[in-house]
Structure formats: structure tokens, C-alpha cells
Design an enzyme around this catalytic site. Sequence first.
Site, short mmCIF file in Angstrom:
data_model
loop_
_atom_site.label_atom_id
_atom_site.label_comp_id
_atom_site.label_asym_id
_atom_site.label_seq_id
_atom_site.Cartn_x
_atom_site.Cartn_y
_atom_site.Cartn_z
N SER A 24 14.40 55.36 -31.58
CA SER A 24 15.81 53.39 -31.46
C SER A 24 15.89 53.41 -30.13
O SER A 24 15.89 52.21 -29.75
CB SER A 24 17.25 54.13 -32.24
OG SER A 24 17.72 54.86 -31.88
N THR A 156 18.35 9.74 -49.82
CA THR A 156 18.80 11.14 -50.95
C THR A 156 17.75 11.16 -51.77
O THR A 156 16.17 10.33 -51.84
CB THR A 156 19.41 10.55 -52.18
OG1 THR A 156 19.49 9.25 -53.13
CG2 THR A 156 21.18 10.39 -51.47
N HIS A 157 16.85 12.19 -51.85
CA HIS A 157 15.68 12.43 -52.31
C HIS A 157 14.43 12.18 -51.38
O HIS A 157 13.08 12.31 -52.03
CB HIS A 157 14.98 11.84 -54.01
CG HIS A 157 16.33 11.64 -54.71
ND1 HIS A 157 16.35 13.12 -55.53
CD2 HIS A 157 17.38 11.84 -55.02
CE1 HIS A 157 17.34 13.68 -56.45
NE2 HIS A 157 18.17 11.70 -55.86
N SER A 278 -2.39 18.23 -27.70
CA SER A 278 -3.02 18.26 -28.88
C SER A 278 -4.26 19.19 -28.03
O SER A 278 -4.93 18.26 -26.94
CB SER A 278 -3.39 17.92 -30.05
OG SER A 278 -4.90 18.02 -29.76
N LYS A 284 -2.47 12.93 -29.45
CA LYS A 284 -1.48 13.54 -29.57
C LYS A 284 0.05 13.81 -29.07
O LYS A 284 -0.27 14.81 -28.27
CB LYS A 284 -1.70 14.46 -31.09
CG LYS A 284 -2.70 13.80 -32.29
CD LYS A 284 -2.40 15.25 -33.44
CE LYS A 284 -1.91 16.03 -33.45
NZ LYS A 284 -2.45 17.34 -34.31
N ASN A 286 2.41 16.89 -29.60
CA ASN A 286 3.30 17.75 -30.79
C ASN A 286 4.33 18.20 -31.02
O ASN A 286 5.47 18.74 -29.43
CB ASN A 286 2.23 18.93 -31.58
CG ASN A 286 1.12 18.52 -31.71
OD1 ASN A 286 0.67 17.46 -32.19
ND2 ASN A 286 0.35 19.36 -31.51
N GLU A 291 9.62 22.26 -34.83
CA GLU A 291 9.23 23.28 -35.42
C GLU A 291 9.35 24.58 -35.47
O GLU A 291 9.25 25.62 -36.52
CB GLU A 291 7.26 23.23 -35.23
CG GLU A 291 6.25 21.78 -35.72
CD GLU A 291 5.55 21.17 -35.33
OE1 GLU A 291 4.27 20.78 -36.51
OE2 GLU A 291 5.28 21.99 -34.03
N LYS A 326 19.76 47.72 -36.57
CA LYS A 326 19.81 46.89 -35.48
C LYS A 326 18.61 45.64 -35.09
O LYS A 326 19.74 45.59 -34.63
CB LYS A 326 19.42 48.19 -34.30
CG LYS A 326 19.99 48.49 -32.97
CD LYS A 326 21.83 49.44 -33.90
CE LYS A 326 21.91 50.71 -34.19
NZ LYS A 326 22.27 51.05 -35.51
N1 ARG Z 1 20.34 56.31 -33.47
C1 ARG Z 1 21.67 56.06 -34.41
C2 ARG Z 1 21.60 55.20 -35.44
O1 ARG Z 1 21.54 53.88 -34.64
C3 ARG Z 1 22.20 56.52 -33.44
C4 ARG Z 1 23.31 57.73 -34.96
C5 ARG Z 1 22.39 59.51 -35.26
N2 ARG Z 1 23.34 60.06 -35.52
C6 ARG Z 1 22.81 60.64 -36.36
N3 ARG Z 1 23.81 61.37 -37.35
N4 ARG Z 1 21.88 61.38 -36.50
O2 ARG Z 1 22.34 55.22 -36.34
#
Ligand code: ARG
Length: 462
Positions: A24, A156-157, A278, A284, A286, A291, A326
Site C-alpha cells: 500500500s 420546477t420540472h 473545440s 464553440k 465548451n 462538466e 485509503k
Molecule cells: N497497510 C495496512 C492498512 O492500511 C496497515 C496495517 C497492517 N496491519 C496488519 N496487521 N497487516 O490497513
Amino acid sequence: MNKKDKDLVSIVRGSVSNSDFTKSIHFDKRLYKQDILSSQVHALVLEKLGILDEKEREKLIGSLNIIKEEIESGEFVWKDQYEDIHMNIEARLNEIVGSLSGKLHTGRSRNEQISTDTRMYVKDAIGEIKKLIVNLQASLVDISELNSSLIIPGYTHLQRAQPVTLGHHFLAYFHMLERDYERFVRAYNVSDVLVLGSGALSGNTFKIDRKFLAKELGFSRISQNSLDAVSDRDFVLDFVYSCMSCMIHLSKLAEELILWSSSEFSFLNIGEEFTTGSSMMPQKRNPDFAELVRGKTGRSIGSLVSLATTLKALPLSYNRDLQEDKEPLFDSFDTLRDSLNVMVGLIQSLTFNDSRINEVINDSFMIATDLADYLVKKGMPFREAYAKVALELKKVMSTKKSFNDLKLKDLKKISKLFEKDVLDITIEDVVNSRDGIGGTSFSSVSKAIKEARSLLNKKKSF
Ligand code: ARG
């Protein structure tokens, strides 16, 4: 690095998988500030417990500061073999201080560390978002005041319904954003809980001073159940939901700007810096920025669905699935932050085509409700007045374009109760008769603008 230290790194390495699948670090490196700060405060706790002496504590805190500087200057070498932010920082600390780094993990697990870092991150993010919401609210108040004498069709609508003041229309978004702001205040409170001291799941054996930790890390409450603490992601859900709600409001506003800037409506122009040409059609411009705000709302909604789905069937307590919180969190934050910034500029760039708007206003029967109200004020039950006006207007509308074209004899066909004074009703009268709290009259809106400004000033002074 001596042999002993090398062994330590390999122990650290050995405790995690080496597969890309579990990594991660490419997204959770964002948590470096929070991770370092919580480790520094943890070092203070370990000193209080006699696990670190003063020198060791100083060394660890100082080295963590060095790591922070390395990260911020771009010198830090992120190592792919350490799967997340905690392991990367721990490994670098080990390079700097050797085996002493191993003491820092006393009485603390990554399960509580990640929850702590994420809570701190969410709290910081909310601080930033709240400021941006206030900026956008201020732009909406400015544009409402600047164009306070303009009356536009209210819909409205998406059918012309009754005239409203332009300020009333834009202040509607001020209030949506006000509710979003309050949602973020609540999301902040939900995040504002110290979880350190929960251990991996069942608490810690070191008599860690949790009150001290809470105070030093700026948490106002302490979690009361360690199993819940390491597995709870409600606070992320609340944050992501608040982002989504705000994005939906921005998307609605963006949609109206797109529609109103089209040749068909032609009520307003969006500043050139917020449009693109465009590549094929030279005539045009845009409204790409608006958007994209509308389009990116899809990712916000997706983030909420993704997170809720991740959480829905998890047993207690920590499960690795939680790492999947995350990306929706970061993406929701980035999307909303960027969209709020864009919308501030967009709103400030707007100019209104008064003559086109007046043409539409005068070219319509938006006064119809007030004609029925006129009859009601002369004693006719509303349902009857409504039916008479509706029936007659239907016939008249095929030959006459607007209320201004009607003669008293046309109105007498609807009801004998109409007198000459009905022809004096202006569009301003229609608007100004809605003068209660929350109404569209000039006086109500100018009061609302004052109240909005004083609310914003209070927020800015915090
Ligand atoms: N990268 C993990 C998370 O975002 C951190 C915690 C990891 N804990 C574990 N027991 N593997 O949740």
C-alpha cells in the site's frame, strides 16, 4: 550497518509479504506526517514508562524529524520491499539509529497505528475542506449581491414556474454548502478519538498513558473498546459520505451553469479561462471545467459504495480488507478539494446576460399563480381560482405570448373579479410579495445576504 541491525531489518521484512498485491506504500505514503508525529509522541510515552531513556527518546524523535525532512525534500528513498508507510519509516529509522528503532514498536501494533494515522489525516483534510467550502460560499454571496436586482425564471420540472431573484437562486447553493460544512464538523467529531493503546486487538500490557497520548496528539476522546477501535472505519465512511454530498451539490450547480451558458438558455457566460475551444468547431466554447466537476461526482459516489461494500461483512477485529479504505478516502478528498477550488473561480468568472433574461421573464406567464392569488384575495377558493386561470390561460397562450399582452377583457373572461389594478402587477411585485423568511423578495434576499456574511465572518474568525 552491523550484523545485528541487518538481522533486525530482515525480521521486519519477514513480517510482511513481499508480494506487490499486499503493498500500500504507493498510496499510504501520504500518511507520513501523521505516522511520524504519532511515533514521536509514542516515544514520549515509552520514556515515561522507562522503556526509553532520555537520550534514546531524543535520538528517536530527532531521527524521525530527519526522516520527515528527507521525505519533504524528496531525498527519501521509498523502498518497495517495505509494504506500507509504517514499515518504510521504521526501516529508515533502523538505518539511522540501528537496533534502537526496534524499541519504538513496544506496546504498539500497526493495526492501531494505521487507524491513528488515518484519523489524524481525516481531521487535517476536514480543516482544509471547511476553508474551501467557506470560500465558495463567499463567492456565492458576492455574486448574489452583485446581481441583486436581476430577476430570473424559477423552474420546477425544468419548466418556467415563478420568477425569483438571482440572489435567491445562488443562495440556495450557499445553504446546501452550509449543510455540507456541518456534515464535515460531525465527521470531524467522529474521527476525533484516540485509538492508540488498543494493541493489535485486545489492549496493551504496558499501562500506556492513553490520556497523555490523546492530549499530545490532539484527540478529544479515547476509544472504549479495543476490538472496535482497531476495526472501526465509520469515521472514513462519514468523511467519504460528506465529500460525496458536497460533490452532488457542486454537480447540480455545475449542471445549471452548463445549461444556462448554452445558446438555448444564454443566461450567462462562463469566464474563458474555464472553457476550452473545440478542436473542430471554431465557434464553440465548451464548459469543460463545470462538466468535469459534474463528471467527477461519479467517482465520489463510487468511493462511498466501494468503502461501504468493503466494510459490510467484516468480522471483528482488524482485517486486511481495511487497507482498501485509503484509496476511496484519498480520492474523495482530492476530488472535492480540486472541485471546490475550480468552482470558486468559475463562480467569480460568471457574467449574466441581463437583456436575454429580461426577455424570457417578460415573455412568459410566470405570473399565473399570482393571478389565482389575486382572485383568492377577493374571496374565491384557491382550487376554483387555480382551475379558472389554468383553463383560460391554456386558451390564451395559443394566441398571446405573455401576461403583458393580456387586456382586461381577456382577464374578465377568467373572472369578473379582475379589476383594472390587475394589469399593474409587475414581475417585481410578484417577487416582492414573497417577503417572508426564506422568500425570494429583494428585501428577504438582502437580509439573507447579510446573515450569510455574518455567518461566514464567524467561521473565518475560528
Ligand atoms: N497497510 C495496512 C492498512 O492500511 C496497515 C496495517 C497492517 N496491519 C496488519 N496487521 N497487516 O490497513
